[in-house]
Design a protein around this motif. Structure first.
Motif, PDB file in Angstrom:
ATOM      1  N   GLN A 232     -24.558 139.048  -6.748  1.00 30.89           N
ATOM      2  CA  GLN A 232     -24.794 139.253  -9.141  1.00 30.89           C
ATOM      3  C   GLN A 232     -25.351 138.794  -9.392  1.00 30.89           C
ATOM      4  OE1 GLN A 232     -20.696 139.541 -10.884  1.00 30.89           O
ATOM      5  NE2 GLN A 232     -20.221 141.660  -9.978  1.00 30.89           N
ATOM      6  N   LEU A 233     -26.640 138.774 -10.141  1.00 34.42           N
ATOM      7  CA  LEU A 233     -27.748 137.601 -10.596  1.00 34.42           C
ATOM      8  C   LEU A 233     -27.051 136.748 -11.305  1.00 34.42           C
ATOM      9  CD1 LEU A 233     -30.315 140.498 -11.462  1.00 34.42           C
ATOM     10  CD2 LEU A 233     -30.389 138.914  -9.468  1.00 34.42           C
ATOM     11  N   VAL A 234     -26.747 135.801 -11.232  1.00 31.31           N
ATOM     12  CA  VAL A 234     -26.883 134.376 -12.634  1.00 31.31           C
ATOM     13  C   VAL A 234     -27.094 134.792 -13.919  1.00 31.31           C
ATOM     14  CG1 VAL A 234     -27.623 132.200 -12.265  1.00 31.31           C
ATOM     15  CG2 VAL A 234     -26.738 132.946 -10.432  1.00 31.31           C
TER      16      VAL A 234
ATOM     17  N   GLN B 139     -36.723 137.463 -18.183  1.00 27.11           N
ATOM     18  CA  GLN B 139     -37.293 136.953 -17.471  1.00 27.11           C
ATOM     19  C   GLN B 139     -38.455 136.528 -16.582  1.00 27.11           C
ATOM     20  OE1 GLN B 139     -35.169 135.599 -13.542  1.00 27.11           O
ATOM     21  NE2 GLN B 139     -33.234 136.242 -13.663  1.00 27.11           N
TER      22      GLN B 139
ATOM     23  N   GLY C  19     -43.288 145.315  10.078  1.00 33.42           N
ATOM     24  CA  GLY C  19     -43.616 144.347  11.294  1.00 33.42           C
ATOM     25  C   GLY C  19     -44.143 143.498  11.910  1.00 33.42           C
TER      26      GLY C  19
ATOM     27  N   PRO D 109     -36.901 142.620  -2.234  1.00 32.95           N
ATOM     28  CA  PRO D 109     -36.018 143.263  -2.121  1.00 32.95           C
ATOM     29  C   PRO D 109     -35.366 141.656  -1.701  1.00 32.95           C
ATOM     30  CG  PRO D 109     -36.660 144.702  -1.090  1.00 32.95           C
ATOM     31  CD  PRO D 109     -37.113 144.128  -2.131  1.00 32.95           C
TER      32      PRO D 109
ATOM     33  N   ARG E  24     -36.809 138.040 -12.030  1.00 34.61           N
ATOM     34  CA  ARG E  24     -35.783 139.306 -11.061  1.00 34.61           C
ATOM     35  C   ARG E  24     -34.625 140.122 -12.533  1.00 34.61           C
ATOM     36  NH1 ARG E  24     -33.995 136.512  -6.408  1.00 34.61           N
ATOM     37  NH2 ARG E  24     -32.610 137.821  -5.572  1.00 34.61           N
TER      38      ARG E  24
ATOM     39  N   SER F 267     -36.283 141.058   2.213  1.00 36.00           N
ATOM     40  CA  SER F 267     -38.028 141.312   2.888  1.00 36.00           C
ATOM     41  C   SER F 267     -38.891 139.899   2.576  1.00 36.00           C
ATOM     42  CB  SER F 267     -38.332 142.156   1.118  1.00 36.00           C
ATOM     43  OG  SER F 267     -38.087 141.521   0.341  1.00 36.00           O
ATOM     44  N   GLY F 268     -38.584 139.222   3.250  1.00 37.93           N
ATOM     45  CA  GLY F 268     -39.029 138.599   4.106  1.00 37.93           C
ATOM     46  C   GLY F 268     -39.744 137.077   2.780  1.00 37.93           C
ATOM     47  N   LYS F 269     -38.935 137.397   1.582  1.00 33.62           N
ATOM     48  CA  LYS F 269     -40.020 136.342   0.585  1.00 33.62           C
ATOM     49  C   LYS F 269     -40.163 135.160   0.955  1.00 33.62           C
ATOM     50  CE  LYS F 269     -36.988 137.163  -2.810  1.00 33.62           C
ATOM     51  NZ  LYS F 269     -36.446 138.399  -2.187  1.00 33.62           N
TER      52      LYS F 269
ATOM     53  N   THR G  87     -36.148 130.652  -6.857  1.00 35.00           N
ATOM     54  CA  THR G  87     -35.097 130.090  -7.816  1.00 35.00           C
ATOM     55  C   THR G  87     -33.571 130.050  -7.171  1.00 35.00           C
ATOM     56  OG1 THR G  87     -34.678 132.689  -8.229  1.00 35.00           O
ATOM     57  CG2 THR G  87     -35.066 131.278 -10.296  1.00 35.00           C
TER      58      THR G  87
ATOM     59  N   MET H  96     -22.975 134.429  -7.485  1.00 36.39           N
ATOM     60  CA  MET H  96     -24.177 134.622  -6.237  1.00 36.39           C
ATOM     61  C   MET H  96     -23.342 134.799  -4.577  1.00 36.39           C
ATOM     62  SD  MET H  96     -26.375 131.091  -6.109  1.00 36.39           S
ATOM     63  CE  MET H  96     -26.905 131.439  -4.846  1.00 36.39           C
TER      64      MET H  96
HETATM   65  P1  AP5 Z   1     -36.019 135.884   4.321  1.00 35.79           P
HETATM   66  O1  AP5 Z   1     -37.846 135.777   4.418  1.00 35.79           O
HETATM   67  O2  AP5 Z   1     -35.356 135.496   3.926  1.00 35.79           O
HETATM   68  O3  AP5 Z   1     -36.253 137.209   3.212  1.00 35.79           O
HETATM   69  P2  AP5 Z   1     -35.749 136.957   2.045  1.00 35.79           P
HETATM   70  O4  AP5 Z   1     -36.503 137.843   0.846  1.00 35.79           O
HETATM   71  O5  AP5 Z   1     -36.410 135.207   1.065  1.00 35.79           O
HETATM   72  O6  AP5 Z   1     -34.750 137.341   1.777  1.00 35.79           O
HETATM   73  P3  AP5 Z   1     -33.609 136.693   0.347  1.00 35.79           P
HETATM   74  O7  AP5 Z   1     -31.547 136.414   1.310  1.00 35.79           O
HETATM   75  O8  AP5 Z   1     -33.713 135.093   0.584  1.00 35.79           O
HETATM   76  O9  AP5 Z   1     -33.202 137.465  -0.524  1.00 35.79           O
HETATM   77  P4  AP5 Z   1     -32.683 137.303  -2.057  1.00 35.79           P
HETATM   78  O10 AP5 Z   1     -33.305 137.104  -2.878  1.00 35.79           O
HETATM   79  O11 AP5 Z   1     -31.215 138.077  -1.833  1.00 35.79           O
HETATM   80  O12 AP5 Z   1     -31.927 135.233  -2.144  1.00 35.79           O
HETATM   81  P5  AP5 Z   1     -32.448 134.429  -3.270  1.00 35.79           P
HETATM   82  O13 AP5 Z   1     -32.075 133.381  -2.272  1.00 35.79           O
HETATM   83  O14 AP5 Z   1     -33.617 134.836  -4.104  1.00 35.79           O
HETATM   84  O15 AP5 Z   1     -36.343 136.628   5.274  1.00 35.79           O
HETATM   85  C1  AP5 Z   1     -34.504 137.299   5.449  1.00 35.79           C
HETATM   86  C2  AP5 Z   1     -34.553 137.704   7.177  1.00 35.79           C
HETATM   87  O16 AP5 Z   1     -35.535 138.658   7.557  1.00 35.79           O
HETATM   88  C3  AP5 Z   1     -34.589 135.975   7.766  1.00 35.79           C
HETATM   89  O17 AP5 Z   1     -33.900 135.802   8.916  1.00 35.79           O
HETATM   90  C4  AP5 Z   1     -36.226 136.270   8.448  1.00 35.79           C
HETATM   91  O18 AP5 Z   1     -36.454 135.197   9.717  1.00 35.79           O
HETATM   92  C5  AP5 Z   1     -36.445 138.012   9.197  1.00 35.79           C
HETATM   93  N1  AP5 Z   1     -37.692 137.477   9.286  1.00 35.79           N
HETATM   94  C6  AP5 Z   1     -38.638 137.952   8.138  1.00 35.79           C
HETATM   95  N2  AP5 Z   1     -39.752 138.517   8.541  1.00 35.79           N
HETATM   96  C7  AP5 Z   1     -39.178 139.422   9.229  1.00 35.79           C
HETATM   97  C8  AP5 Z   1     -40.356 140.456   9.789  1.00 35.79           C
HETATM   98  N3  AP5 Z   1     -41.809 140.186   9.768  1.00 35.79           N
HETATM   99  N4  AP5 Z   1     -39.777 141.009  11.024  1.00 35.79           N
HETATM  100  C9  AP5 Z   1     -38.252 140.499  11.335  1.00 35.79           C
HETATM  101  N5  AP5 Z   1     -37.321 139.709  10.909  1.00 35.79           N
HETATM  102  C10 AP5 Z   1     -38.215 139.119   9.966  1.00 35.79           C
HETATM  103  O19 AP5 Z   1     -31.397 135.366  -4.218  1.00 35.79           O
HETATM  104  C11 AP5 Z   1     -29.593 134.693  -3.844  1.00 35.79           C
HETATM  105  C12 AP5 Z   1     -29.265 134.644  -5.479  1.00 35.79           C
HETATM  106  O20 AP5 Z   1     -29.247 134.204  -6.107  1.00 35.79           O
HETATM  107  C13 AP5 Z   1     -29.046 136.564  -6.041  1.00 35.79           C
HETATM  108  O21 AP5 Z   1     -28.464 137.359  -4.658  1.00 35.79           O
HETATM  109  C14 AP5 Z   1     -28.860 135.517  -7.231  1.00 35.79           C
HETATM  110  O22 AP5 Z   1     -26.916 135.781  -7.462  1.00 35.79           O
HETATM  111  C15 AP5 Z   1     -28.903 134.030  -6.971  1.00 35.79           C
HETATM  112  N6  AP5 Z   1     -30.959 134.145  -8.064  1.00 35.79           N
HETATM  113  C16 AP5 Z   1     -31.363 133.830  -7.089  1.00 35.79           C
HETATM  114  N7  AP5 Z   1     -32.915 133.944  -8.219  1.00 35.79           N
HETATM  115  C17 AP5 Z   1     -32.415 134.673  -9.421  1.00 35.79           C
HETATM  116  C18 AP5 Z   1     -32.757 134.930 -10.351  1.00 35.79           C
HETATM  117  N8  AP5 Z   1     -33.755 134.484 -10.295  1.00 35.79           N
HETATM  118  N9  AP5 Z   1     -32.008 135.252 -11.509  1.00 35.79           N
HETATM  119  C19 AP5 Z   1     -30.994 135.472 -12.019  1.00 35.79           C
HETATM  120  N10 AP5 Z   1     -29.918 135.167 -10.107  1.00 35.79           N
HETATM  121  C20 AP5 Z   1     -30.455 134.795  -9.243  1.00 35.79           C
END
Ligand code: AP5
Ligand code: MG
Length: 192
Positions: free
Chosen positions: A58-60, A93, A174, A9, A89, A12-14, A32, A54
């Motif tokens: 919502q998802l794109v 896809q 952790g 989600p 996602r 989650s730290g991806k 992405t 975004m």
């Molecule tokens: P972070 O590592 O950034 O986590 P993440 O899982 O990468 O979180 P994102 O916010 O990037 O997830 P997302 O899926 O919503 O975003 P995305 O860019 O893919 O860590 C988060 C925070 O926690 C950081 O501050 C980090 O330092 C901290 N942290 C990490 N590990 C930790 C630990 N162990 N303990 C404590 N803290 C920790 O997507 C954004 C938007 O783009 C979507 O909403 C959608 O609109 C669009 N989009 C992207 N991909 C698609 C797709 N495939 N299809 C449709 N729409 C899409």
């Protein structure tokens, strides 16, 4: 080739773990979310379309992200493998990715899914929103909408890969190093 999906989600730290995994296993990182944010920064028509989704959490649309991934795969013929972060996602896809990889005579080898409680996700994202400049992190309502979208459309993608016995769940709470070690253990087992 070795192709990995890092799943989980929002928050989650991806992204955090991807940086470490690509360095260790020499994979090409395909996020992405990062690709879309770069389109927004460059004010392309694709970026402008994506931003409206975004900003609401919502998802794109599938065709937009599938097209982006297809070009990214073609753009890296030298890659030893890919790490997919934030993709696929939706089931559509996932099916499209399988087809694209099949054309390249390869496949997904492993999906690692990070499990983190919802309260921890919200805490992390609000924390990051103070400094990241990401418009989808600053407001709790949008963060919750991203999590709802994840449960509705994205979590079934893990069931899709589970049918092929490709999914391993990892505790995503952790320290960053503890989680990284648990992820590496699974990659090393699969690569043997
Ligand atoms: P972070 O590592 O950034 O986590 P993440 O899982 O990468 O979180 P994102 O916010 O990037 O997830 P997302 O899926 O919503 O975003 P995305 O860019 O893919 O860590 C988060 C925070 O926690 C950081 O501050 C980090 O330092 C901290 N942290 C990490 N590990 C930790 C630990 N162990 N303990 C404590 N803290 C920790 O997507 C954004 C938007 O783009 C979507 O909403 C959608 O609109 C669009 N989009 C992207 N991909 C698609 C797709 N495939 N299809 C449709 N729409 C899409
Ligand atoms: Mg990310």
């Amino acid at each position: 080739m070795f192709n990995l999906i890092l799943f989980g989600p929002p928050g989650s730290g991806k992204g955090t773990q991807s940086e470490k995994l690509i360095a260790k296993y020499e994979l090409k990182h395909l996020s992405t979310g990062d690709l879309l944010r770069s389109e927004i920064a460059n004010q392309t028509p694709l970026g402008l379309e994506a931003k409206s989704f975004m900003d609401k959490g919502q998802l794109v649309p599938d065709e937009v992200v599938i097209g982006m991934i297809s070009s990214a795969l073609d753009g890296h013929p030298e890659a030893k493998g890919f790490l997919f972060d934030g993709f696929p996602r939706t089931e559509a896809q996932a099916e499209a990715l399988d087809k694209l990889l099949k054309l390249k005579k390869t496949a997904i080898h492993l999906m690692l899914a990070l499990d983190v409680s919802e309260e921890e996700l919200v805490k992390r994202l609000l924390g990051r929103g103070k400094t990241s400049g990401r418009s989808d992190d600053t407001n709790e309502e949008v963060i919750r909408a991203r999590i709802v979208e994840y449960h509705k459309k994205t979590s079934p993608v893990a069931d899709y890969y589970a049918k092929f016995d490709k999914v391993k769940h990892i505790k995503g709470e952790g320290t960053i190093d503890e989680i990284f070690d648990a992820l590496c253990e699974q990659v090393d087992m699969k690569k043997k």
